[in-house]
Scaffold this motif. Sequence first.
Motif, short mmCIF file in Angstrom:
data_model
loop_
_atom_site.label_atom_id
_atom_site.label_comp_id
_atom_site.label_asym_id
_atom_site.label_seq_id
_atom_site.Cartn_x
_atom_site.Cartn_y
_atom_site.Cartn_z
N PRO A 160 -1.62 -25.21 -28.09
CA PRO A 160 -2.18 -26.40 -28.75
C PRO A 160 -2.14 -27.60 -27.83
O PRO A 160 -1.42 -27.63 -26.82
CB PRO A 160 -1.25 -26.59 -29.96
N SER A 161 -2.91 -28.61 -28.18
CA SER A 161 -2.91 -29.85 -27.39
C SER A 161 -1.52 -30.46 -27.41
O SER A 161 -0.89 -30.57 -28.48
CB SER A 161 -3.92 -30.85 -27.96
N PRO A 162 -1.00 -30.85 -26.27
CA PRO A 162 0.35 -31.45 -26.24
C PRO A 162 0.34 -32.82 -26.91
O PRO A 162 -0.70 -33.48 -26.98
CB PRO A 162 0.66 -31.56 -24.74
N PRO A 163 1.48 -33.26 -27.42
CA PRO A 163 1.56 -34.56 -28.07
C PRO A 163 1.37 -35.69 -27.07
O PRO A 163 1.45 -35.50 -25.85
CB PRO A 163 2.97 -34.58 -28.68
N LEU A 164 1.16 -36.88 -27.61
CA LEU A 164 0.92 -38.04 -26.78
C LEU A 164 2.16 -38.43 -25.97
O LEU A 164 3.29 -38.28 -26.43
CB LEU A 164 0.50 -39.23 -27.64
N GLN A 165 1.92 -38.93 -24.79
CA GLN A 165 2.95 -39.56 -23.98
C GLN A 165 2.39 -40.88 -23.46
O GLN A 165 1.21 -40.98 -23.16
CB GLN A 165 3.37 -38.67 -22.81
N LEU A 166 3.27 -41.87 -23.37
CA LEU A 166 2.83 -43.18 -22.92
C LEU A 166 2.29 -43.11 -21.49
O LEU A 166 2.96 -42.58 -20.59
CB LEU A 166 4.00 -44.17 -22.98
N LEU A 191 9.88 -42.70 -27.28
CA LEU A 191 8.87 -43.65 -26.81
C LEU A 191 9.53 -44.84 -26.12
O LEU A 191 9.02 -45.34 -25.10
CB LEU A 191 8.00 -44.12 -27.96
N VAL A 192 10.66 -45.30 -26.64
CA VAL A 192 11.33 -46.43 -26.01
C VAL A 192 11.78 -46.06 -24.60
O VAL A 192 11.70 -46.87 -23.67
CB VAL A 192 12.53 -46.89 -26.86
N ASP A 193 12.25 -44.83 -24.41
CA ASP A 193 12.63 -44.40 -23.07
C ASP A 193 11.42 -44.39 -22.14
O ASP A 193 11.51 -44.80 -20.98
CB ASP A 193 13.27 -43.01 -23.12
N GLU A 194 10.28 -43.92 -22.64
CA GLU A 194 9.06 -43.93 -21.83
C GLU A 194 8.66 -45.37 -21.50
O GLU A 194 8.25 -45.67 -20.36
CB GLU A 194 7.93 -43.23 -22.58
N LEU A 195 8.77 -46.27 -22.47
CA LEU A 195 8.42 -47.67 -22.26
C LEU A 195 9.34 -48.31 -21.23
O LEU A 195 8.89 -49.06 -20.35
CB LEU A 195 8.49 -48.42 -23.59
N THR A 196 10.62 -48.01 -21.32
CA THR A 196 11.59 -48.59 -20.38
C THR A 196 11.28 -48.14 -18.96
O THR A 196 11.31 -48.95 -18.02
CB THR A 196 13.01 -48.18 -20.76
N ARG A 197 10.98 -46.86 -18.79
CA ARG A 197 10.64 -46.37 -17.44
C ARG A 197 9.38 -47.07 -16.92
O ARG A 197 9.30 -47.41 -15.73
CB ARG A 197 10.43 -44.86 -17.47
N ALA A 198 8.40 -47.30 -17.80
CA ALA A 198 7.17 -47.97 -17.37
C ALA A 198 7.44 -49.41 -16.96
O ALA A 198 6.89 -49.89 -15.96
CB ALA A 198 6.14 -47.93 -18.50
#
Length: 566
Positions: free
Chosen positions: A347-353, A521-528
């Motif tokens: 299946p299509s993978p879920p969203l990532q920032l 998502l917060v971890d992804e945002l922090t890395r960005a």
Amino acid sequence: MPDVPATPLPLSARTDVGPADALSAGGSAHLRAESVGITRGARRVLTDVTVTVSARSRLAVVGENGRGKTTLLHVLAGLLTPDHGTVTRSGTVGLARQELDVDPGTTVGTLTSAALSAPIAALGAMDRATTGLVDGTPGADDRYAAALEEATRLDAWDAERRLDIALDALGACTDRDRRLDTLSVGQRYRVRLACLLGAHHDLLLLDEPTNHLDATGLAFLTDRLREHHGGLALVSHDRALLADVATEYLDLDPSRDGTPTLYAGGYDAWQDGRRRDRERWAAEHAAQQDEHRRLRGAVAQAQDRLSTGWRPDKGTGKHQRQSRAPGVVQALHRQQAALDAHEITVPSPPLQLRWPDLGARPGARLLSAEDVTVTGRLDHAVTLDLHAGDRLVVTGENGAGKSTLLDVLAARTEPTTGRVTRSPATNLGYLSQEVPAWDRDAGSRATAGEVYERHAAQLSLPHGHVVGPGALGLLDREALRTPVARLSEGQRRRLHLALELTARPNVVLLDEPTNHLSAALVDELTRALRTTGAAVLVATHDRQVLRDLTDWPHQHLTAAPGPTRR
């Protein structure tokens, strides 16, 4: 979308004290869910969840809003019956729910008495057994030994003092005669949580226990959970609490096989494992998509050869056409059969920032404030400079003026004194705590996608400069087709962030950016934020964000004496 609501509990359960006839199981206490599933309407809330909360568990249940975290706790506690699967329970269970219904006349003392009922009963049993020993009653020795064991397990002699300490540490009301319906929601929650922590349950189920707690209360809660002798399962958006307490993570977000994933080894192991799983999932899906495209191309080429490419040069014999035709047709059939047989099973993978490319000329001065104040909201003058690529964390107690400072920098509030200077090249994005105008009309029929398109059109930017809604990995197609009035809090926060990134800002202001966002998502945002070329200013109380950004410059604001303000 919110989790499935639970049916009302009797008073004993609402005060987080298990049924009176529940017996401690000590080290053998457990909650076991086997292949549990729950469906509400057309929505599958939980799918084939198998998990055990043992007497040694430190389990975090994680996932986006609406994935069924609260529902799972209610299933484990026995408040909800799953549509399929089984749940077994052994031992006493204390449950902290996000809501607390209040019956008329219920007081603080009602909750504290319920929390102390087990240790008081154990001490009473010891007194009766002691009397039996003195009187020489047959079997008194066994009854005394059992009562002593139970009182020791509950540390019954210290129970009331322990409860008083919890009430004080959490800033809860200590007046036993105070009616709960005269307390604020936060005050009621703190009383209930203190009662839960003051009791000795074999297993604790905690749903967002950090709500309404200050720094002192958070520290106390963390210490108590670390010291808890039984097992616990925790649902929380507080990443610091998760990192400090949990050793296992049950991730309810979509997985490749559609079932929840259990990660062991602590917070970092969960994040690393989740990231590797998502990368493999995306790679497998991309490989199947590439193969499907290759097969479609082969079919198209075979069709083209059949219609034109197999014909011999003009003037040659018809027999050559007849001899080539069957081979070309057979090749087309083979290619079509291969395409028909190929299935995309991943299946299509879920969203990532996917953070857009932001930034300005290195070193360019973009935004500055000089001796800025706002009467009654930001009383101590603030001076700061932001150049391209700069980082700044703004901290301070409630009422110190953090949100006001960001409003001033974003030109939403005029300063009483001082001035703010913006470069002509400054392009500012501001994720505020306030609900944007598009979200204030509860009856609005505009979808998230339509709101995004209107916002992009108003920017009057070149087409290539605007970031499309699908490019950020914040909202899927279903969310973009959903009216904003029906979006969850987390989805609204995602939409807000997407709108602020549409114009590729070179200055990004973030006010409590973790509100309503999942830990992942917060971890992804922090890395960005750590790698973007834009200047970034973050105002936050979030303990894990402060840990993650400890190497950034910090500016602390101090509140003026007086009542707490914004």
